[in-house]
Enzyme design. Structure first.
Site, PDB file in Angstrom:
ATOM      1  N   HIS A  19     -16.761  54.918  10.577  1.00  0.00           N
ATOM      2  CA  HIS A  19     -15.724  54.505  11.521  1.00  0.00           C
ATOM      3  C   HIS A  19     -14.547  55.470  11.524  1.00  0.00           C
ATOM      4  O   HIS A  19     -14.055  55.882  12.581  1.00  0.00           O
ATOM      5  CB  HIS A  19     -15.260  53.098  11.161  1.00  0.00           C
ATOM      6  N   SER A  22      -9.817  50.069  18.151  1.00  0.00           N
ATOM      7  CA  SER A  22      -9.898  51.120  17.129  1.00  0.00           C
ATOM      8  C   SER A  22      -9.882  52.511  17.742  1.00  0.00           C
ATOM      9  O   SER A  22      -9.483  53.476  17.084  1.00  0.00           O
ATOM     10  CB  SER A  22     -11.185  50.965  16.311  1.00  0.00           C
ATOM     11  N   ASP A  52      -8.543  54.410   6.966  1.00  0.00           N
ATOM     12  CA  ASP A  52      -9.804  53.863   7.459  1.00  0.00           C
ATOM     13  C   ASP A  52     -10.754  53.619   6.296  1.00  0.00           C
ATOM     14  O   ASP A  52     -10.345  53.664   5.138  1.00  0.00           O
ATOM     15  CB  ASP A  52     -10.430  54.799   8.500  1.00  0.00           C
TER      16      ASP A  52
END
Length: 465
Positions: free
Chosen positions: A224, A403, A185
């Site tokens: 994220h 995601s 990520d």
């Protein structure tokens, strides 16, 4: 064991012709014609692969080949003599990424063992050390006290789990213990050992490595990754428990916050090779690539064939070595593009679409098929109002996207891997597809449908002696 050997990665192929040979200052992928001069041999794989990696390969009948051998030190020395700065090494691709200016690029092209020199990004980072910081990826497994498998103890993580019958796997004692999971990520800030994932001491915080900046930690950058990780690894009884709380995690920062370039795909492939070398079983990558900061690097739909993207090709090589790679299908379903991105187009990528709570396709979830006509996504999971730990490590958030659907599946893949340790990665993927909600009529909206991991486990066990 020399940990420097774990700084390399890739596949034997060259990048597509998006990057013309040039002499501008930038980051260049330099591929070699051979590995002449390497000091390693396929008969001594323990010198460049961990015991875990060797056991996984043996279980899948994956041979050690010249592709796996570390690079020639003679080649590396001659590259360094040009004045180019070594950034990444790749044994699978037999090449390096360097930072170089025009005169250095000309010298690189003159080397008789060099195959190609391709521009992949501008220079965006500097590094204090000549070589990358060597990561310590050998951290202990988390110490997790099992709790009763119920909505009371699992808290807000319960709905994430039950839609795919993951609560059955947990009830049978399969919560990911002994399985090594890698997460790719853009960064993992706030992953501390008390407030975020529930680790009781700092030594239990997942091992991590920053491939982008080549510094000592991936526990910074985009929030994220932290949100994605929490859906799998969180362990706060009565508040939030993830889909694989007992798995061991290794975190890789592969995304560049300063821009989008093809180098990110190389970072991805490097992370896959590193993950293979240390014996990772399951990978989650909530990432995708279609357009870049430089339009000349953009993909066309015809490129979604599983053979064009460096990251997609790297998934094929990793899968051949026994790994399971779970990746998000993309959030372009309502955009003019509408299709999945790379590396979800890889035949061996287990690509995940997003569902609403009623099982219908989420409006943003990307469509298949691939350019060569294969059904994608593979399966779909909850991707709307998914509970996750907030990126600041305090409280919960509700998030949308493939995601989030991807790590929910990846966590349960880790549990299934624990449950049936003698199954191959192909057997596991086939079983999950065969028992999903629309296995009899897969389509390019939801793939084979919503998984039923309890049914997949029973199917796998029915085939065991």
């Amino acid at each position: 064991m020399n940990k420097l050997l774990f700084l390399v990665a890739f596949l034997v192929f060259s990048l597509p012709a998006f990057a013309q040979k040039t002499t501008e200052t930038g980051m260049y992928l330099v591929t070699f014609k051979n590995k002449k001069g390497t000091t390693y041999d396929v008969s001594r794989p323990e010198e460049f692969l961990s015991e875990r990696a060797l056991l996984r390969r043996a279980a899948h009948g994956a041979e050690i080949t010249e592709v796996d051998l570390p690079l020639s030190p003679d080649h590396l020395a001659e590259v360094a003599e040009t004045g180019a700065t070594l950034w990444l090494q790749s044994k699978w691709m037999n090449g390096v990424v360097v930072a170089a200016a025009g005169p250095q690029v000309k010298e690189l092209n003159k080397l008789n063992f060099v195959d190609e020199v391709e521009l992949v990004a501008p220079v965006q980072y500097s590094r204090a050390s000549t070589l990358p910081v060597v990561p310590n990826l050998d951290r202990p497994e988390p110490r997790v006290d099992p709790v009763p498998v119920s909505s009371r103890f699992y808290g807000y993580g319960w709905d994430n789990l039950t839609g795919m019958k993951g609560d059955s796997l947990h009830s049978w004692g399969f919560r990911g213990k002994g399985v090594l999971v890698a997460v790719f990520d853009g960064g993992f800030p706030s992953v501390n050992y008390k407030d975020f994932l529930g680790y009781r001491e700092e030594a239990e915080v997942p091992a991590n490595y920053d491939i982008v900046e080549q510094d000592s930690t991936a526990l910074d950058g985009s929030t994220h990754g932290a949100t994605v990780l929490s859906t799998m690894a969180a362990n706060h009884p009565f508040f939030f428990i993830g889909t694989a709380p007992e798995a061991k995690y290794v975190l890789f920062k592969t995304e560049n916050g300063k821009g989008e370039h093809r180098l990110e795909e190389i970072n991805y492939a490097v992370a896959l090779e590193l993950a293979d070398s240390i014996g990772v079983d399951v990978v989650n990558s909530s990432l995708g690539y279609t357009t870049f900061s430089s339009k000349s690097m953009n993909y066309k739909y015809s490129d979604l064939d599983g053979k064009t993207s460096p990251a997609s090709r790297a998934i094929t090589t990793a899968f051949e070595r026994g790994m399971i790679i779970v990746t998000s299908a993309g959030n372009s379903g309502s955009d003019p593009w509408k299709y999945i991105g790379t590396p979800a187009d890889s035949p061996e990528a287990f690509s995940i679409g997003a569902l609403n709570s009623d099982g219908s396709r989420a409006y943003f979830s990307s469509y298949g098929p691939t350019a060569d006509g294969r059904i994608k996504p593979d399966v779909s999971a909850l991707g709307v109002d998914v509970a996750a730990v907030a990126s600041n490590g305090r409280g919960l958030t509700s998030a949308n996207g493939t995601s989030l659907a991807s790590p929910l599946v990846a966590g349960l893949m880790a549990c299934l891997r624990q449950a049936v340790p003698d199954a191959t990665n192909q057997e596991i993927l086939d079983a999950v597809r065969a028992t999903a909600s629309q296995a009899d009529a897969p389509d390019n909206e939801r793939g084979w449908g919503q998984p039923d991991f309890a049914a997949a486990y029973r199917l796998l066990m029915s085939k065991r002696p």
